[in-house]
Write an enzyme that holds these catalytic residues in place. Structure first.
Site, PDB file in Angstrom:
ATOM      1  N   SER A  10       0.829  -1.200   0.000  1.00  0.00           N
ATOM      2  CA  SER A  10       0.000   0.000   0.000  1.00  0.00           C
ATOM      3  C   SER A  10       0.863   1.250   0.000  1.00  0.00           C
ATOM      4  CB  SER A  10      -0.907   0.017   1.233  1.00  0.00           C
ATOM      5  OG  SER A  10      -1.551   1.275   1.343  1.00  0.00           O
ATOM      6  N   HIS A  35      -1.053  -1.238  -4.326  1.00  0.00           N
ATOM      7  CA  HIS A  35      -2.345  -0.934  -3.708  1.00  0.00           C
ATOM      8  C   HIS A  35      -2.476   0.574  -3.516  1.00  0.00           C
ATOM      9  CE1 HIS A  35      -5.934  -2.341  -1.559  1.00  0.00           C
ATOM     10  NE2 HIS A  35      -5.741  -1.321  -0.738  1.00  0.00           N
ATOM     11  N   ASP A  37      -4.915   3.471  -2.126  1.00  0.00           N
ATOM     12  CA  ASP A  37      -6.056   3.773  -1.263  1.00  0.00           C
ATOM     13  C   ASP A  37      -6.628   5.141  -1.607  1.00  0.00           C
ATOM     14  OD1 ASP A  37      -6.222   1.498   0.604  1.00  0.00           O
ATOM     15  OD2 ASP A  37      -4.199   2.117   1.175  1.00  0.00           O
ATOM     16  N   MET A  39      -9.426   7.825  -0.682  1.00  0.00           N
ATOM     17  CA  MET A  39     -10.329   8.202   0.409  1.00  0.00           C
ATOM     18  C   MET A  39     -10.874   9.608   0.176  1.00  0.00           C
ATOM     19  SD  MET A  39      -8.040   6.892   3.632  1.00  0.00           S
ATOM     20  CE  MET A  39      -7.002   5.439   3.496  1.00  0.00           C
ATOM     21  N   HIS A  68      -8.369   0.825  -4.399  1.00  0.00           N
ATOM     22  CA  HIS A  68      -9.368   0.564  -3.352  1.00  0.00           C
ATOM     23  C   HIS A  68     -10.130   1.857  -3.090  1.00  0.00           C
ATOM     24  CE1 HIS A  68     -10.057  -0.624   1.172  1.00  0.00           C
ATOM     25  NE2 HIS A  68     -11.178  -0.547   0.482  1.00  0.00           N
ATOM     26  N   MET A  70     -12.423   3.918  -1.139  1.00  0.00           N
ATOM     27  CA  MET A  70     -13.082   4.126   0.152  1.00  0.00           C
ATOM     28  C   MET A  70     -13.821   5.456   0.063  1.00  0.00           C
ATOM     29  SD  MET A  70     -10.183   2.714   2.769  1.00  0.00           S
ATOM     30  CE  MET A  70      -8.768   2.810   1.682  1.00  0.00           C
ATOM     31  N   MET A 141     -11.476  -6.105   5.282  1.00  0.00           N
ATOM     32  CA  MET A 141     -10.726  -5.138   6.090  1.00  0.00           C
ATOM     33  C   MET A 141     -10.551  -5.676   7.504  1.00  0.00           C
ATOM     34  SD  MET A 141      -9.963  -2.601   4.101  1.00  0.00           S
ATOM     35  CE  MET A 141      -9.303  -1.521   5.372  1.00  0.00           C
ATOM     36  N   ASP A 176      -6.606  -6.606   4.200  1.00  0.00           N
ATOM     37  CA  ASP A 176      -5.919  -5.326   4.351  1.00  0.00           C
ATOM     38  C   ASP A 176      -6.120  -4.818   5.772  1.00  0.00           C
ATOM     39  OD1 ASP A 176      -4.859  -2.783   4.158  1.00  0.00           O
ATOM     40  OD2 ASP A 176      -6.265  -2.058   2.650  1.00  0.00           O
TER      41      ASP A 176
END
Length: 216
Positions: A10, A35, A37, A39, A68, A70, A141, A176
């Site tokens: 990540s 990875h 993330d 957000m 990913h 979120m 998660m 994760d």
């Protein structure tokens, strides 16, 4: 025969001023995916990176971008992330209406990406069983999404066998949150086939050894 574990470092734990350097570092030392993330400050209480950064990463990343989301209303942004260079797009079960999940997965796949669905720690694994035929990956998660460096929640890993038993044979089960050389073994023993690790890899003195330890 055991499946090869997919390691997806990540970049949440990378140096954002040196992302090209830090992505090359993990790629050169055994990473399978990168990875990313995403957000939005609404679905989770943190803001990270968005579509322009993914597009920039794609220019130099040699491994697949494991994105990913979120974020709220992920279906609005799927096409943009796919065009920016995402190879895997994972959205949260909690961020969409269940009746739209099949359509969202088909849209992701029609854009040439793998479709993933993720569940937060408090979401019951049985809630996503009806949607397993439509997804390529489930992301479990094992911390509350939003920040890196949290402690692994063991009870969340216990969701893995139910997902494995009800999913198709080639379903990727990714975990994760709080992944290291010890918790990775717990997850793999329960059926995980992909591991996301941020601080464990990037804070390691030997990145190659850290990545290899997740497959051991």
């Amino acid at each position: 025969m055991s499946k090869e574990i997919i390691v997806s470092p990540s970049i949440l734990s990378a140096d954002f001023a040196n992302l090209e350097r830090d992505i090359k570092l993990v790629e050169d030392n055994g990473a399978d995916w990168i990875h990313v993330d995403v957000m939005d400050g609404h679905f989770v209480p943190n803001i990270t990176i968005g579509i322009p950064v993914v597009k920039a990463l794609k220019r130099f990343a040699r491994k697949p971008l494991d994105v990913h989301l979120m974020i709220d209303n992920p279906e609005k942004y799927i096409e943009d992330f796919a065009k920016a260079g995402a190879d895997i797009i994972t959205f949260h079960y909690e961020a969409v209406k269940p009746e739209n999940i099949e359509e969202i997965c088909k849209k992701i796949q029609s854009l040439g990406c793998k479709a993933g669905i993720s569940i937060k720690p408090k979401t019951n694994q049985n809630d996503i069983i009806p949607y397993l035929p439509f997804v390529d990956m489930v992301l479990v998660m094992t911390v509350e999404p939003g920040f890196g460096g949290q402690e692994f929640m063991h009870y969340c890993a216990q969701k893995i066998p139910t997902i494995q038993q009800n999913g198709k044979e080639d379903l990727i089960i990714q975990v994760d949150g709080g992944i290291n050389d010890i918790t990775s073994k717990v997850c793999v023993s329960l059926g995980a086939t992909s591991l996301v690790a941020g601080s464990y890899i990037y804070k390691s003195k030997d990145v190659k050894k850290a990545i290899e330890s997740l497959r051991a």
